[in-house]
Design an enzyme around this catalytic site. Structure first.
Site, mmCIF file in Angstrom:
data_model
loop_
_atom_site.group_PDB
_atom_site.id
_atom_site.type_symbol
_atom_site.label_atom_id
_atom_site.label_comp_id
_atom_site.label_asym_id
_atom_site.label_seq_id
_atom_site.Cartn_x
_atom_site.Cartn_y
_atom_site.Cartn_z
ATOM 1 N N HIS A 83 0.814 -1.218 0.000
ATOM 2 C CA HIS A 83 0.000 0.000 0.000
ATOM 3 C C HIS A 83 0.847 1.268 0.000
ATOM 4 O O HIS A 83 0.356 2.340 -0.357
ATOM 5 C CB HIS A 83 -1.019 -0.006 1.153
ATOM 6 C CG HIS A 83 -0.461 0.204 2.516
ATOM 7 N ND1 HIS A 83 -0.335 -0.808 3.438
ATOM 8 C CD2 HIS A 83 -0.014 1.326 3.133
ATOM 9 C CE1 HIS A 83 0.158 -0.318 4.571
ATOM 10 N NE2 HIS A 83 0.371 0.980 4.406
ATOM 11 N N ASP A 136 -0.354 -7.673 1.549
ATOM 12 C CA ASP A 136 0.245 -6.335 1.574
ATOM 13 C C ASP A 136 1.777 -6.419 1.567
ATOM 14 O O ASP A 136 2.436 -6.252 2.591
ATOM 15 C CB ASP A 136 -0.255 -5.591 2.810
ATOM 16 C CG ASP A 136 0.002 -4.093 2.755
ATOM 17 O OD1 ASP A 136 0.456 -3.606 1.710
ATOM 18 O OD2 ASP A 136 -0.269 -3.426 3.771
ATOM 19 N N SER A 233 4.317 2.280 8.080
ATOM 20 C CA SER A 233 3.946 1.201 7.164
ATOM 21 C C SER A 233 5.158 0.616 6.454
ATOM 22 O O SER A 233 6.043 1.347 5.997
ATOM 23 C CB SER A 233 2.964 1.709 6.112
ATOM 24 O OG SER A 233 1.678 1.840 6.639
#
Length: 276
Positions: A83, A136, A233
């Protein structure tokens, strides 16, 4: 919500722009007095495999353009979250981001030392689903090699590092409070690998997302206070000296009953093998 900042105005803009987050649903309130959340500054030399993703063109010059984390699993290979490379995050297809690079071995993002290495190519897991957060994973191939001591081994399926209750550490340069206080230096927070049942209960589906134990890992503290946050992230979750997870998503930062969700590295190993 994915734990990334939104693209800010180009560096040519003279005013600083505060990064916002991309919500999957209404965020839970963060732990206001936590001070990554609930962690502390750590020397990069003790965790040289923790790297920052940077694009000054897309995220401005503040904090050297850092927008996500990553982890070196080979001298020219860095894992991060898929992402982080989405078009709505970068403002264009990743192939059009000409200054995408990683920052390694630097204590302060804007400081001296370490190195900035351009990314030669990217691989995004074709099974990544932005609606469910499953799969992811992205792999960055670097333009030149990092030192051999800058890599960390990955935990295979069946490793005791995945056992519930195992002490783990999450690393990143993201928000330290849940309210936009981004860290200029690498930080780490002590968490524990949690039973899958905790995340199934916290994320049964709907606007907050659904937990899938086959591709995700649950870690944190059910009481809250220690967690990854926006800007972290793609960063590493390490247990027993091995990489077990990549920061992926969650509800709020350090919120009670809302543990962090990570890409399970044993699943990532399978996806990378299938992509070869």
């Amino acid at each position: 919500m994915p734990r990334i900042p939104v693209r800010v105005l180009p560096a040519a803009c003279t005013l600083a722009v505060t990064a916002a987050v991309i919500p999957l649903g209404p965020p839970a309130s963060a732990v206001a007095d936590s001070i990554i959340v609930g962690g502390q500054a750590v020397p990069v030399e003790d965790s040289p495999w923790a790297v920052a993703l940077s694009s000054r063109d897309r995220f401005g010059g503040t904090r050297a353009g850092q927008f996500c984390g990553g982890v070196a699993i080979a001298t020219t290979k860095v894992l991060t979250a898929a992402h982080c490379l989405r078009e709505d995050v970068l403002g264009s297809a990743v192939a059009e981001v000409t200054d995408l690079r990683i920052i390694a071995g630097r204590d302060e993002l804007d400081g001296p030392g370490g190195q900035e290495v351009p990314v030669r190519s990217t691989w995004i897991n074709p099974g990544y689903d932005p609606h469910t957060n499953a799969g992811d994973l992205a792999v960055l191939t670097l333009d030149r090699a990092l030192p051999a001591g800058s890599v960390i081994p990955m935990a295979d399926a069946g490793s005791p590092a995945y056992e519930p209750g195992t002490a783990a550490t999450v690393y990143g340069w993201g928000d330290t409070t849940g309210y936009g206080a981004y860290a200029p230096v690498l930080r780490a927070a002590k968490v524990r690998v949690l039973p899958d049942s905790d995340c199934v209960r916290a994320y049964p589906g709907g606007t907050q997302g659904a937990y899938d134990a086959s591709s995700m890992l649950c870690a944190g503290d059910t009481r809250g206070g220690r967690d990854a946050c926006q800007g972290d992230s793609g960063g590493p979750l390490v247990a027993r000296g091995r990489l077990v997870g990549l920061v992926s998503w969650g509800s709020g930062c350090g919120s009670p009953e809302s543990p962090g969700v990570y890409t399970r590295v044993s699943a990532a190993i399978r996806w990378m093998a299938a992509g070869d």
